[in-house]
Design an enzyme around this catalytic site. Structure first.
Site, PDB file in Angstrom:
ATOM      1  N   HIS A   1       0.865  -1.184   0.000  1.00 60.66           N
ATOM      2  CA  HIS A   1       0.000   0.000   0.000  1.00 60.66           C
ATOM      3  C   HIS A   1       0.902   1.235   0.000  1.00 60.66           C
ATOM      4  CE1 HIS A   1      -2.829   2.929   1.790  1.00 60.66           C
ATOM      5  NE2 HIS A   1      -3.799   2.120   1.425  1.00 60.66           N
TER       6      HIS A   1
ATOM      7  N   ASP B   1       2.777  -4.915   8.096  1.00 63.88           N
ATOM      8  CA  ASP B   1       1.595  -4.072   7.908  1.00 63.88           C
ATOM      9  C   ASP B   1       0.369  -4.984   8.027  1.00 63.88           C
ATOM     10  OD1 ASP B   1      -0.583  -2.736   6.949  1.00 63.88           O
ATOM     11  OD2 ASP B   1       0.400  -1.949   5.148  1.00 63.88           O
TER      12      ASP B   1
ATOM     13  N   GLN C   1      -4.692  -5.293   6.726  1.00 59.44           N
ATOM     14  CA  GLN C   1      -5.668  -6.221   6.126  1.00 59.44           C
ATOM     15  C   GLN C   1      -5.628  -7.602   6.765  1.00 59.44           C
ATOM     16  OE1 GLN C   1      -7.967  -5.250   4.167  1.00 59.44           O
ATOM     17  NE2 GLN C   1      -7.185  -3.252   3.557  1.00 59.44           N
TER      18      GLN C   1
ATOM     19  N   LYS D   1     -10.737  -0.562  10.332  1.00 56.74           N
ATOM     20  CA  LYS D   1     -10.924  -1.746   9.479  1.00 56.74           C
ATOM     21  C   LYS D   1     -11.360  -2.946  10.311  1.00 56.74           C
ATOM     22  CE  LYS D   1      -7.429  -0.226   6.172  1.00 56.74           C
ATOM     23  NZ  LYS D   1      -8.161   0.231   4.995  1.00 56.74           N
TER      24      LYS D   1
ATOM     25  N   CYS E   1      -4.701   2.435  -3.749  1.00 53.89           N
ATOM     26  CA  CYS E   1      -3.485   2.948  -3.094  1.00 53.89           C
ATOM     27  C   CYS E   1      -2.328   1.964  -3.223  1.00 53.89           C
ATOM     28  CB  CYS E   1      -3.724   3.278  -1.626  1.00 53.89           C
ATOM     29  SG  CYS E   1      -4.845   4.627  -1.378  1.00 53.89           S
TER      30      CYS E   1
HETATM   31  N1  PLP Z   1      -1.815  -0.830   4.513  1.00 56.19           N
HETATM   32  C1  PLP Z   1      -2.750  -1.589   3.918  1.00 56.19           C
HETATM   33  C2  PLP Z   1      -2.400  -2.978   3.470  1.00 56.19           C
HETATM   34  C3  PLP Z   1      -4.035  -1.076   3.738  1.00 56.19           C
HETATM   35  O1  PLP Z   1      -4.972  -1.828   3.138  1.00 56.19           O
HETATM   36  C4  PLP Z   1      -4.327   0.233   4.181  1.00 56.19           C
HETATM   37  C5  PLP Z   1      -5.660   0.826   3.939  1.00 56.19           C
HETATM   38  O2  PLP Z   1      -6.406   0.402   3.104  1.00 56.19           O
HETATM   39  C6  PLP Z   1      -3.321   0.960   4.813  1.00 56.19           C
HETATM   40  C7  PLP Z   1      -2.084   0.396   4.961  1.00 56.19           C
HETATM   41  C8  PLP Z   1      -3.570   2.341   5.324  1.00 56.19           C
HETATM   42  O3  PLP Z   1      -4.501   2.306   6.360  1.00 56.19           O
HETATM   43  P1  PLP Z   1      -5.069   3.666   6.985  1.00 56.19           P
HETATM   44  O4  PLP Z   1      -5.565   4.479   5.828  1.00 56.19           O
HETATM   45  O5  PLP Z   1      -6.157   3.199   7.887  1.00 56.19           O
HETATM   46  O6  PLP Z   1      -3.953   4.316   7.707  1.00 56.19           O
END
Ligand code: PLP
Length: 403
Positions: free
Chosen positions: A122, A199, A202, A225, A361
């Site tokens: 991401h 990370d 998900q 999430k 993203c």
């Molecule tokens: N990393 C992953 C794999 C994600 O799917 C997301 C959001 O969709 C993020 C990071 C960023 O999360 P946030 O926007 O809640 O900070």
């Protein structure tokens, strides 16, 4: 077995209609809906205990502090951390990764040092490292994918050298819904004495997390999430790293003493929680995780995986369907022929179906596929097989319109 019809009753938003059609919410990888108990937790906190935490001797401040710290313990248990002071409340995954990039970077990295990420990250696990690259001259190494869209583990092993200082990778791809072998990745990195950030944006909503079993050095996640409100998230870090790292933000609460000549910093976790924290968000996050525990994360995972398998099977019946990767979790990304994902998304929206379209993203991954984006359906505890059927019927209708 989990009964999604019973669970749906706890989510007020799901009773809505959109364009006269019952709402079918399949955008859970972007954010989940909130059960009534979480909505109530926010409102109760403001109605009964609201006061700034850690600062007052008065009753309300003490109760608010107790609930805030209780939420930290709930998070600790949810992800299997050894100590509650290894749990730092942040605004979410993005802020947690920025914190590590900045604080770990300032403390341990210098020009020429290397950080390994992967093709399927991401943007929030790419850009903070690029900003560090621009600031101090680190080098980014990117794990490529195999022809079946998995992390190329042989290429990963070959990326290590004496300049490698950190690995930062997604547990589950937000585009493909594919789970990465992070335990193995961590073992390989640790054999080179390199720490690893996972990370978990998900994974935490869908997989039982045990940071000690994984032996992750850092684990990050977003509350929103996992049925909690927006604006609250978590950074887990092993005590030894967090203690050694410089603070991120400066301000109240993160200090022990402040003199104009010199300031000394507070102990963990407060060293990384400058300013008034989102204690109401943290309390509601605690409530959301208790709600997940009351159902059982394993049951939720089994239900979501069943929906994903069912969706993949049904989607494959549609001619010219292309599914990306081999989804094993709670999300599936696809394209049909040359229908633009945004067009498909708009038609589905008018049928009351909320799915996500675009690059999610993760532009480098989308570029790797050489496509404009994908359509992504992602599931939560409250989704049903009937909703998958309606999604598939909706796609068939859209395909007819375009042909
Ligand atoms: N990393 C992953 C794999 C994600 O799917 C997301 C959001 O969709 C993020 C990071 C960023 O999360 P946030 O926007 O809640 O900070």
């Amino acid at each position: 077995m989990l009964n999604p019809q019973e669970i749906r009753k706890e989510f007020p938003i799901l009773t809505q209609t959109v364009y006269g059609k019952p709402l079918i919410y399949l955008d859970n990888a972007a954010t989940t809906q909130k059960p009534q108990c979480v909505i109530d937790a926010i409102s109760n906190a403001y109605c009964t205990i609201n006061a700034n935490v850690h600062r007052g001797v008065h009753h309300l401040s003490q109760v608010a502090t107790e609930e805030f710290e209780q939420a930290r313990s709930i998070v600790q248990q949810f992800i299997g951390a050894a100590h509650s002071h290894e749990i730092i409340f942040t605004r979410g995954t993005t802020e947690s990764i920025n914190l590590v990039a900045s604080s770990f970077g300032n403390t341990f990295l210098k020009e020429g040092d290397e950080v390994i990420i992967s093709t399927m990250e991401h943007h929030s696990n790419i850009v903070p490292w690029q900003m560090l690259r621009d600031r101090i001259g680190i080098v980014l190494r990117v794990i490529p994918l195999t022809s079946d869209e998995k992390l190329d583990m042989e290429a990963y092993k070959a990326l290590f050298n004496e300049r490698t200082k950190l690995v930062s990778i997604a547990h589950v791809s937000n585009v493909m819904g594919v789970t990465n072998p992070v335990k193995e990745c961590i073992e390989i990195a640790h054999n080179h004495n390199v720490p690893v950030l996972i990370d978990g944006a998900q994974s935490a909503p869908h997989i039982k997390i045990d940071v000690q079993v994984l032996d992750a050095d850092f684990f990050v996640m977003s509350g929103h999430k996992v049925y909690a409100p927006t604006g609250i998230g978590v950074l887990y870090g092993k005590e030894k790293w967090l203690n050694a790292m410089q603070p991120y933000h400066g301000g109240g609460e993160m200090i022990q003493t402040v003199r104009f000549e010199k300031t000394t910093y507070n102990e963990l976790p407060y060293k990384f929680e400058a300013g008034t924290p989102d204690y109401v968000g943290a309390i509601a996050l605690g409530k959301a995780l208790e709600w997940v525990n009351s159902i059982g994360i394993e049951k939720i995972a089994a239900h979501e995986q069943m929906l994903t398998r069912y969706a993949v099977e049904k989607l494959r019946e549609i001619p010219q369907m292309r599914i990306f990767g081999k989804p094993d979790g709670a999300a599936v990304s696809f394209l049909v022929g040359d229908i633009h994902p945004a067009d498909l998304g708009t038609i589905l929206d008018h049928l009351g179906i909320a799915i996500r379209t675009g690059h999610h993203c993760a532009q480098p991954l989308i570029d790797h596929f050489g496509i404009p984006g994908t359509v992504r359906a992602s599931f939560a505890a409250y989704n049903t097989k009937e909703e998958v059927d309606i999604l598939v019927e909706g796609i068939k209708r859209a395909v007819k319109m375009f042909s």
